[in-house]
Write an enzyme that holds these catalytic residues in place. Sequence first.
Site, PDB file in Angstrom:
ATOM      1  CG  ASN A 153      89.441  59.748  34.997  1.00 50.80           C
ATOM      2  OD1 ASN A 153      89.509  58.664  35.554  1.00 50.80           O
ATOM      3  ND2 ASN A 153      88.684  60.745  35.452  1.00 50.80           N
TER       4      ASN A 153
ATOM      5  CG  ASP B 288      89.454  68.605  37.156  1.00 53.02           C
ATOM      6  OD1 ASP B 288      88.924  68.525  38.271  1.00 53.02           O
ATOM      7  OD2 ASP B 288      90.638  68.270  36.940  1.00 53.02           O
TER       8      ASP B 288
ATOM      9  CE  LYS C 262      76.845  57.955  16.389  1.00 53.06           C
ATOM     10  NZ  LYS C 262      76.871  56.769  15.534  1.00 53.06           N
TER      11      LYS C 262
ATOM     12  CG  PHE D  83      93.816  59.707  46.649  1.00 54.77           C
ATOM     13  CD1 PHE D  83      93.001  59.399  47.721  1.00 54.77           C
ATOM     14  CD2 PHE D  83      94.825  58.812  46.300  1.00 54.77           C
ATOM     15  CE1 PHE D  83      93.167  58.225  48.437  1.00 54.77           C
ATOM     16  CE2 PHE D  83      95.001  57.631  47.005  1.00 54.77           C
ATOM     17  CZ  PHE D  83      94.178  57.336  48.074  1.00 54.77           C
TER      18      PHE D  83
ATOM     19  CE  LYS E 223      95.308  69.082  42.516  1.00 62.06           C
ATOM     20  NZ  LYS E 223      95.588  67.951  41.651  1.00 62.06           N
TER      21      LYS E 223
ATOM     22  CE  LYS F 261      90.823  70.102  45.287  1.00 59.76           C
ATOM     23  NZ  LYS F 261      90.048  69.370  44.287  1.00 59.76           N
TER      24      LYS F 261
HETATM   25  O1  PMT Z   1      91.226  54.138  40.457  1.00 58.42           O
HETATM   26  P1  PMT Z   1      92.626  53.613  40.241  1.00 58.42           P
HETATM   27  O2  PMT Z   1      92.799  53.084  38.834  1.00 58.42           O
HETATM   28  O3  PMT Z   1      93.038  52.638  41.272  1.00 58.42           O
HETATM   29  O4  PMT Z   1      93.632  54.837  40.312  1.00 58.42           O
HETATM   30  C1  PMT Z   1      93.820  55.507  41.517  1.00 58.42           C
HETATM   31  C2  PMT Z   1      93.852  57.038  41.337  1.00 58.42           C
HETATM   32  C3  PMT Z   1      95.116  57.409  40.568  1.00 58.42           C
HETATM   33  C4  PMT Z   1      92.642  57.522  40.563  1.00 58.42           C
HETATM   34  C5  PMT Z   1      93.855  57.646  42.768  1.00 58.42           C
HETATM   35  O5  PMT Z   1      94.941  57.162  43.454  1.00 58.42           O
HETATM   36  C6  PMT Z   1      93.883  59.171  42.712  1.00 58.42           C
HETATM   37  O6  PMT Z   1      94.918  59.775  42.651  1.00 58.42           O
HETATM   38  N1  PMT Z   1      92.670  59.819  42.750  1.00 58.42           N
HETATM   39  C7  PMT Z   1      92.501  61.226  42.603  1.00 58.42           C
HETATM   40  C8  PMT Z   1      92.676  61.603  41.164  1.00 58.42           C
HETATM   41  C9  PMT Z   1      92.371  63.042  40.892  1.00 58.42           C
HETATM   42  O7  PMT Z   1      91.411  63.308  40.203  1.00 58.42           O
HETATM   43  O8  PMT Z   1      93.112  63.890  41.463  1.00 58.42           O
HETATM   44  P2  PMT Z   1      92.884  65.510  41.317  1.00 58.42           P
HETATM   45  O9  PMT Z   1      94.184  66.052  41.618  1.00 58.42           O
HETATM   46  O10 PMT Z   1      92.255  65.840  40.003  1.00 58.42           O
HETATM   47  O11 PMT Z   1      91.820  65.856  42.431  1.00 58.42           O
HETATM   48  C10 PMT Z   1      92.213  66.144  43.762  1.00 58.42           C
HETATM   49  C11 PMT Z   1      91.146  65.688  44.725  1.00 58.42           C
HETATM   50  O12 PMT Z   1      89.950  66.463  44.520  1.00 58.42           O
HETATM   51  C12 PMT Z   1      90.752  64.239  44.586  1.00 58.42           C
HETATM   52  O13 PMT Z   1      90.558  63.711  45.876  1.00 58.42           O
HETATM   53  C13 PMT Z   1      89.446  64.303  43.806  1.00 58.42           C
HETATM   54  O14 PMT Z   1      88.564  63.209  44.140  1.00 58.42           O
HETATM   55  C14 PMT Z   1      88.860  65.604  44.261  1.00 58.42           C
HETATM   56  N2  PMT Z   1      88.032  66.280  43.224  1.00 58.42           N
HETATM   57  C15 PMT Z   1      88.579  66.670  42.038  1.00 58.42           C
HETATM   58  C16 PMT Z   1      87.810  67.329  41.111  1.00 58.42           C
HETATM   59  C17 PMT Z   1      86.443  67.579  41.404  1.00 58.42           C
HETATM   60  N3  PMT Z   1      85.664  68.191  40.524  1.00 58.42           N
HETATM   61  N4  PMT Z   1      85.930  67.174  42.572  1.00 58.42           N
HETATM   62  C18 PMT Z   1      86.693  66.541  43.485  1.00 58.42           C
HETATM   63  O15 PMT Z   1      86.212  66.178  44.567  1.00 58.42           O
END
Ligand code: PMT
Length: 397
Positions: free
Chosen positions: A208, A277, A287, A322, A336, A340
């Site tokens: 991403n 995810d 490849k 986040f 979330k 979580k």
């Molecule tokens: O890195 P930058 O370019 O500065 O951009 C910042 C950002 C947009 C990436 C950051 O601010 C942000 O929002 N990060 C979380 C992005 C995200 O993947 O969000 P989510 O809604 O998919 O996940 C929710 C939370 O679960 C996040 O804290 C994530 O780290 C965590 N997660 C998600 C999936 C997974 N398999 N394991 C996790 O721990």
Amino acid sequence: MLQGKEIILGVCGGIAAYKAAELTRLYIKANANVHVVMTRAAQEFITPLTFQTLSGNPVHTDLFNLYQESEISHISLAERADICVVAPATANVIGKLAGGIADDLLTTTLMATRAPILLAPAMNVNMWENSICTDNRQRLQNNGYRILDPISGMLACGWEGKGKLPEPAAIFAKTLELLTPNDLAGRTVLISAGPTREEIDPVRFISNYSSGKMGYAIAAAACQRGARTILVSGPTCLPQPHGVERIDVTSAQQMRTAMLNHAPQADIIIKAAAVADYRPATRADQKIKKSDDLDMILALEKTPDILAEIGEDKGRAILVGFAAETENLLDNAAAKLEQKNLDLIVANDISQEGAGFDGDTNIVRLLYRGGRIEELPLMTKEAVANQLLDRILGLTL
Ligand code: PMT
């Protein structure tokens, strides 16, 4: 943290004086107000015009210049300073300060100020090790001066050893540290940042747009505020923040291992990483070849939800996630927070201009347990980082 701070930057005569130009640029980029004071010798190495152009302020060179003195006196320079930084600091100026000699604008200003003083010496290794110079530094340190030691390497004079001016980024980080409250001292903060990459074959992956800037800003701020800071980083192009322990990972599985290994030591855990995810159900060893007549269907499987797993057994740690959303920001983030088992979630609507991936700014809402929501305006990711740490500290009180 440097926004609006008044920095007096003293530049002495040494070959490393050119690095003070980059240091000025870093301070200005952080919105500080920089007043450069140059010794006569410094002007042999770099011109005042360079610093005037970079700082946007007149450069001060002469104690007895009536025009400069009437515009802004050496005493008012000393009084307005939030911090004085001397880079490079020569053996000569260090000696004068240690001996109480104030015979030019720089030494006079430094002796008249009540602001913290950071000296970043640069000199020949034999001068650095000379016992007179060592005694002078000790005397200054005993009187509250802070000294950022030079680094070792090939010196401009041809000798090898300790004496090189540290990189501007290191002097900048030290300045920030001195101006920052030490309110995270004694705490361990674990942060994840950046994207993960899930390999399809040896040359392709799913990922991403995360640059890591948000998580790195939090790590830098936590470290400046005195925390032991562990940063688990997906692939990014960002330099390691000064003083931060960085663990590089690539995939969600590697990030999980690193986070779970360090979580038990952490007082605060912040997951700013954008974890993929899904990952390919199988990774091809070779490849994958293009087929002319068939479309390609990639089978995906879920990656581990690292944050949820930490949330199941977070002990006494404060857990912050986040949420990057393009719709239903608050509902999705609140779900979330709950699922979580977080203490706080930072929601960013990545469809908004100035928010989310890659830029230097963000617009976030903070959702707390119990339903409270706090909206922060557009600000730099550094400012978001510090606001977030302020709020987290509030939760620990
Ligand atoms: O890195 P930058 O370019 O500065 O951009 C910042 C950002 C947009 C990436 C950051 O601010 C942000 O929002 N990060 C979380 C992005 C995200 O993947 O969000 P989510 O809604 O998919 O996940 C929710 C939370 O679960 C996040 O804290 C994530 O780290 C965590 N997660 C998600 C999936 C997974 N398999 N394991 C996790 O721990």
